[in-house]
Design a protein around this motif. Structure first.
Motif, PDB file in Angstrom:
ATOM      1  N   ALA A 108       0.818  -1.213   0.000  1.00  0.00           N
ATOM      2  CA  ALA A 108       0.000   0.000   0.000  1.00  0.00           C
ATOM      3  C   ALA A 108       0.851   1.263   0.000  1.00  0.00           C
ATOM      4  CB  ALA A 108      -0.940  -0.005   1.208  1.00  0.00           C
ATOM      5  N   ASN A 109       1.916   1.271   0.776  1.00  0.00           N
ATOM      6  CA  ASN A 109       2.751   2.470   0.865  1.00  0.00           C
ATOM      7  C   ASN A 109       3.570   2.718  -0.391  1.00  0.00           C
ATOM      8  OD1 ASN A 109       1.809   3.119   3.395  1.00  0.00           O
ATOM      9  ND2 ASN A 109       3.519   2.203   4.473  1.00  0.00           N
ATOM     10  N   ASN A 110       3.772   1.696  -1.212  1.00  0.00           N
ATOM     11  CA  ASN A 110       4.591   1.841  -2.412  1.00  0.00           C
ATOM     12  C   ASN A 110       3.797   1.659  -3.693  1.00  0.00           C
ATOM     13  OD1 ASN A 110       7.349   2.191  -1.228  1.00  0.00           O
ATOM     14  ND2 ASN A 110       6.688   0.332  -0.191  1.00  0.00           N
ATOM     15  N   ASN A 144      -4.096   5.325   1.291  1.00  0.00           N
ATOM     16  CA  ASN A 144      -2.646   5.173   1.271  1.00  0.00           C
ATOM     17  C   ASN A 144      -1.987   6.489   0.837  1.00  0.00           C
ATOM     18  OD1 ASN A 144      -3.130   5.132  -1.520  1.00  0.00           O
ATOM     19  ND2 ASN A 144      -1.643   3.521  -1.907  1.00  0.00           N
ATOM     20  N   PRO A 145      -0.664   6.583   0.932  1.00  0.00           N
ATOM     21  CA  PRO A 145       0.018   7.828   0.562  1.00  0.00           C
ATOM     22  C   PRO A 145      -0.249   8.279  -0.882  1.00  0.00           C
ATOM     23  CG  PRO A 145       1.501   6.439   1.828  1.00  0.00           C
ATOM     24  CD  PRO A 145       0.273   5.616   1.534  1.00  0.00           C
ATOM     25  N   LYS A 146      -0.328   7.355  -1.825  1.00  0.00           N
ATOM     26  CA  LYS A 146      -0.575   7.736  -3.227  1.00  0.00           C
ATOM     27  C   LYS A 146      -1.954   8.358  -3.372  1.00  0.00           C
ATOM     28  CE  LYS A 146       0.904   7.909  -7.470  1.00  0.00           C
ATOM     29  NZ  LYS A 146       2.125   8.622  -7.836  1.00  0.00           N
ATOM     30  N   ILE A 152      -5.118   3.870  -2.952  1.00  0.00           N
ATOM     31  CA  ILE A 152      -5.920   2.788  -2.381  1.00  0.00           C
ATOM     32  C   ILE A 152      -6.750   3.371  -1.244  1.00  0.00           C
ATOM     33  CG2 ILE A 152      -5.874   0.569  -1.172  1.00  0.00           C
ATOM     34  CD1 ILE A 152      -3.111   0.072  -2.488  1.00  0.00           C
ATOM     35  N   PHE A 153      -8.013   2.954  -1.188  1.00  0.00           N
ATOM     36  CA  PHE A 153      -8.864   3.401  -0.089  1.00  0.00           C
ATOM     37  C   PHE A 153      -9.736   2.255   0.391  1.00  0.00           C
ATOM     38  CE2 PHE A 153     -11.319   4.145  -3.921  1.00  0.00           C
ATOM     39  CZ  PHE A 153     -12.596   3.739  -3.589  1.00  0.00           C
TER      40      PHE A 153
END
Length: 178
Positions: free
Chosen positions: A55-57, A75-77, A62-63
């Motif tokens: 998720a972080n990469n 997520n960060p993106k 993503i939700f």
């Protein structure tokens, strides 16, 4: 007390030992094999670590939202694409960043999918606080646990460049037809 032990076959197991003092000279002890629980705990830890790393990469946002449609995770993106902080995106906060011209379409599309407990997908725009417009392709799928809807898991992908290209083709065709 938890201890590791070696079985006759050479495999490693875990047990817990507990004792209760009954009187001055007697104890009542219990030994329980907790190997299965230890293995399950380790598998859960590895699964959580894998999810967090993915998720972080991830190159997509993503939700996750609960059964009422309130966002519980991004997520960060996702934050990068929407220009919202994690805190701003949670609950119904994400909807404040949807482009005003797309808001009705997005909410009606979501309500229809939610009513039918079905997947939803749509292309729509987010408007950043500075006025920048970002086109996304969003998709959400029901998260069913034990036969019951527990929420939705979804992704958003930035498709702004594709939309700009499509618009330039439309404009070029219009110019050629004149």
């Amino acid at each position: 007390h938890e201890s590791e032990f070696k079985r006759k076959d050479g495999s490693i197991g875990w047990w817990t030992v507990s004792a209760v003092k009954l009187n001055e000279d007697e104890y009542l002890g219990f030994v329980e094999d907790i190997t299965d629980q230890k293995e399950a705990d380790q598998a859960l830890l590895e699964s959580r670590t894998l999810f967090r790393n993915v998720a972080n990469n991830s190159p997509v946002g993503i939700f996750r939202c609960n059964e009422n449609g309130e966002t519980t995770y991004v997520n960060p993106k996702y934050c990068e694409i929407t220009n919202l902080s994690e805190k701003e995106a949670l609950g119904q906060g994400w909807s404040k960043a949807v482009h005003p011209e797309d808001f009705d379409f997005v909410t009606k599309n979501w309500q229809k999918a939610h009513k039918n407990q079905s997947s939803s997908s749509a292309e729509y725009r987010f408007m950043h606080k500075d006025g920048k417009i970002v086109w996304v392709s969003g998709r959400a799928v029901p998260d069913i646990k034990d036969g019951e809807l527990s929420g939705y898991v979804g992704t958003i992908s930035d498709i702004t460049e594709r939309k700009r290209f499509e618009l330039s083709i439309i404009e070029s065709e219009a110019t050629l037809q004149r």
